[in-house]
Design an enzyme around this catalytic site. Structure first.
Site, PDB file in Angstrom:
ATOM      1  CG  HIS A   1      -1.874   1.160   1.272  1.00 19.05           C
ATOM      2  ND1 HIS A   1      -3.205   1.005   1.574  1.00 19.05           N
ATOM      3  CD2 HIS A   1      -1.711   2.476   1.043  1.00 19.05           C
ATOM      4  CE1 HIS A   1      -3.810   2.171   1.525  1.00 19.05           C
ATOM      5  NE2 HIS A   1      -2.922   3.099   1.206  1.00 19.05           N
TER       6      HIS A   1
ATOM      7  CG  HIS B   1      -0.819   7.073  -0.983  1.00 19.62           C
ATOM      8  ND1 HIS B   1      -2.032   7.253  -1.610  1.00 19.62           N
ATOM      9  CD2 HIS B   1      -1.080   6.379   0.149  1.00 19.62           C
ATOM     10  CE1 HIS B   1      -2.990   6.702  -0.874  1.00 19.62           C
ATOM     11  NE2 HIS B   1      -2.435   6.156   0.200  1.00 19.62           N
TER      12      HIS B   1
ATOM     13  CE  LYS C   1      -7.833   2.278  -0.754  1.00 18.22           C
ATOM     14  NZ  LYS C   1      -6.632   2.704  -0.082  1.00 18.22           N
TER      15      LYS C   1
ATOM     16  CG  HIS D   1      -9.900   4.559   3.345  1.00 20.77           C
ATOM     17  ND1 HIS D   1      -8.681   5.173   3.496  1.00 20.77           N
ATOM     18  CD2 HIS D   1     -10.677   5.023   4.351  1.00 20.77           C
ATOM     19  CE1 HIS D   1      -8.720   5.985   4.542  1.00 20.77           C
ATOM     20  NE2 HIS D   1      -9.924   5.911   5.080  1.00 20.77           N
TER      21      HIS D   1
ATOM     22  CG  HIS E   1      -5.025   2.200   5.910  1.00 21.36           C
ATOM     23  ND1 HIS E   1      -6.373   2.184   6.120  1.00 21.36           N
ATOM     24  CD2 HIS E   1      -4.841   2.885   4.762  1.00 21.36           C
ATOM     25  CE1 HIS E   1      -6.970   2.841   5.138  1.00 21.36           C
ATOM     26  NE2 HIS E   1      -6.068   3.270   4.302  1.00 21.36           N
TER      27      HIS E   1
ATOM     28  CG  ASP F   1      -1.801   4.860   4.036  1.00 21.21           C
ATOM     29  OD1 ASP F   1      -1.876   5.258   2.858  1.00 21.21           O
ATOM     30  OD2 ASP F   1      -2.584   5.242   4.930  1.00 21.21           O
TER      31      ASP F   1
HETATM   32  C1  NCD Z   1      -3.629   9.174   2.039  1.00 25.50           C
HETATM   33  C2  NCD Z   1      -3.132  10.229   1.046  1.00 25.50           C
HETATM   34  O1  NCD Z   1      -2.619  11.256   1.465  1.00 25.50           O
HETATM   35  O2  NCD Z   1      -3.221   9.988  -0.166  1.00 25.50           O
HETATM   36  N1  NCD Z   1      -3.716   9.765   3.347  1.00 25.50           N
HETATM   37  C3  NCD Z   1      -3.741   9.103   4.528  1.00 25.50           C
HETATM   38  O3  NCD Z   1      -3.924   9.756   5.565  1.00 25.50           O
HETATM   39  N2  NCD Z   1      -3.557   7.803   4.602  1.00 25.50           N
HETATM   40  C4  NCD Z   1      -4.934   8.656   1.588  1.00 25.50           C
HETATM   41  C5  NCD Z   1      -5.346   7.394   2.296  1.00 25.50           C
HETATM   42  O4  NCD Z   1      -4.784   6.333   2.071  1.00 25.50           O
HETATM   43  O5  NCD Z   1      -6.262   7.460   3.140  1.00 25.50           O
HETATM   44 ZN    ZN Z   2      -3.421   5.065   1.604  1.00 27.27          ZN
END
Ligand code: NCD
Ligand code: ZN
Length: 350
Positions: A16, A18, A102, A139, A177, A250
């Protein structure tokens, strides 16, 4: 039990992650590529990655930004909306590039405004995903403004996730998460098709760490950090050797200005030291021998992918996390900025 000074394990994957896009992505992708062989890449760009065509183009941009010599493999995901079709799922499968879809409940978190408003209506899409073997990454928080932010995950389990898992027994679901005792219990009691990722921040910090003695915006993420007893349940699940709990950072970089302001956004950046954070958490629990399963085996097994054969070594060698890192034209404040980590990753991933 005395801790070993070195630990060599199969190279881990991040299930996971970003990475953002453009210059910000180019700044952070090397952190993950240094440690992980593969990563599930989140699709919450602006605009979101809702089609296979967009996912393939994003994958090209990621590959082009990779530092030379890294074999890092981005596993792409599609962002589900109310408009996603079963035909798009078939296209995604055929492409061979898309591993999962997702599900963001609309409004749940950063860039989720285009997310799903009515799970019922996506029935044909979930059925197609089950048939095509694409995993559903969830999520798991309700978005009802009347529900307290600390209760949103538990409510999601009862109201949304439990019915979904029951209705689509052929669908592999990753409860992303997880942050609560209830989520851990739900996954443990669920079928073999249900798994969960656990982040380093939810293993290392509780909500006091974010709120006592001053507000620390760089620990603000969604789902929000919870009470100590929840953190302990997550640690217990992670080190238990249960194969349906595995690593997903995450890691979610935001520009420093987006976090240090009157309404800071959600997301903690942990990619700079992801494996080291997990090592820290496992060492604290006297369970370093369980790190390899959690970090390097169970996720691949769940996704039906081969385990990595390359190996990486962590050494007990304290180092201090820098105050910030570049993020496109600006900076990102990393998790644990200015603090000490006991473990350092030695072997560069090849
Ligand atoms: C994530 C993001 O910033 O893209 N933020 C977070 O707090 N985890 C989005 C997500 O996975 O919820
Ligand atoms: Zn995330």
């Amino acid at each position: 039990m005395s801790l070993p000074d070195e630990l060599t394990i199969a190279q881990p994957d991040d299930w996971h992650l970003h990475l953002r896009d453009g210059a910000a992505m180019a700044s952070v992708i090397g952190h993950s590529a240094r440690q992980f062989a593969r990563a599930i890449i989140m699709p919450n760009l602006r605009p979101p990655v809702t089609t296979t065509v967009a996912a393939l183009a994003y994958r090209e941009r990621l590959r082009a930004a990779l530092p030379a010599g890294h074999g890092f493999e981005p596993l792409m995901t599609l962002y589900l909306t109310d408009q996603t079709t079963a035909a798009e799922i078939a296209t995604a499968r055929t492409s061979g590039a898309v591993a999962a879809c997702k599900l963001y409940p609309a409004g749940a978190t950063t860039n989720s405004q285009d997310g799903v408003t009515d799970l019922e209506r996506l029935g044909p899409v979930f059925a197609a995903m089950g048939e095509q073997g694409l995993a559903l990454l969830v999520h798991g928080e309700v978005t009802d403004p009347d529900v307290d932010i600390f209760d949103r995950e538990d409510r999601f389990i009862d109201e949304r996730l439990a019915p979904l898992v029951e209705r689509f027994p052929g669908l592999r679901v990753v409860f992303e998460h997880v942050t609560t005792t209830a989520a851990v219990a739900f996954v443990r009691g669920g079928p073999a098709t249900l798994a969960a990722t656990i982040t380093p921040h939810h293993l290392l910090y509780n909500r006091n760490a974010m709120l006592v003695g001053g507000i620390r915006p760089h620990l603000y993420c969604l789902p929000v950090l919870k009470r100590e007893r929840h953190r302990l349940a997550l640690v217990e699940a992670a080190v238990s050797g249960h194969p349906r709990f595995f690593l997903g950072t995450d890691s979610a970089p935001h520009p420093v200005e987006g976090k240090e302001c009157g309404c800071g956004c959600a997301g903690a950046f942990s990619a700079h030291a992801a494996l080291e954070f997990y090592a820290q958490a496992f060492a604290q629990a006297d369970a370093l021998d369980r790190l390899e399963g959690f970090a390097s085996h169970f996720g691949a097994d769940f996704y039906g992918l081969p385990r990595n054969t390359a190996r990486v070594t962590l050494r007990r060698e304290p180092w201090e996390i820098p105050p910030d890192y570049p993020l496109g034209p600006t900076r990102v404040i990393p998790m644990g900025a200015g603090t000490r980590l006991d473990w350092r990753l030695l072997a560069a991933a090849q």
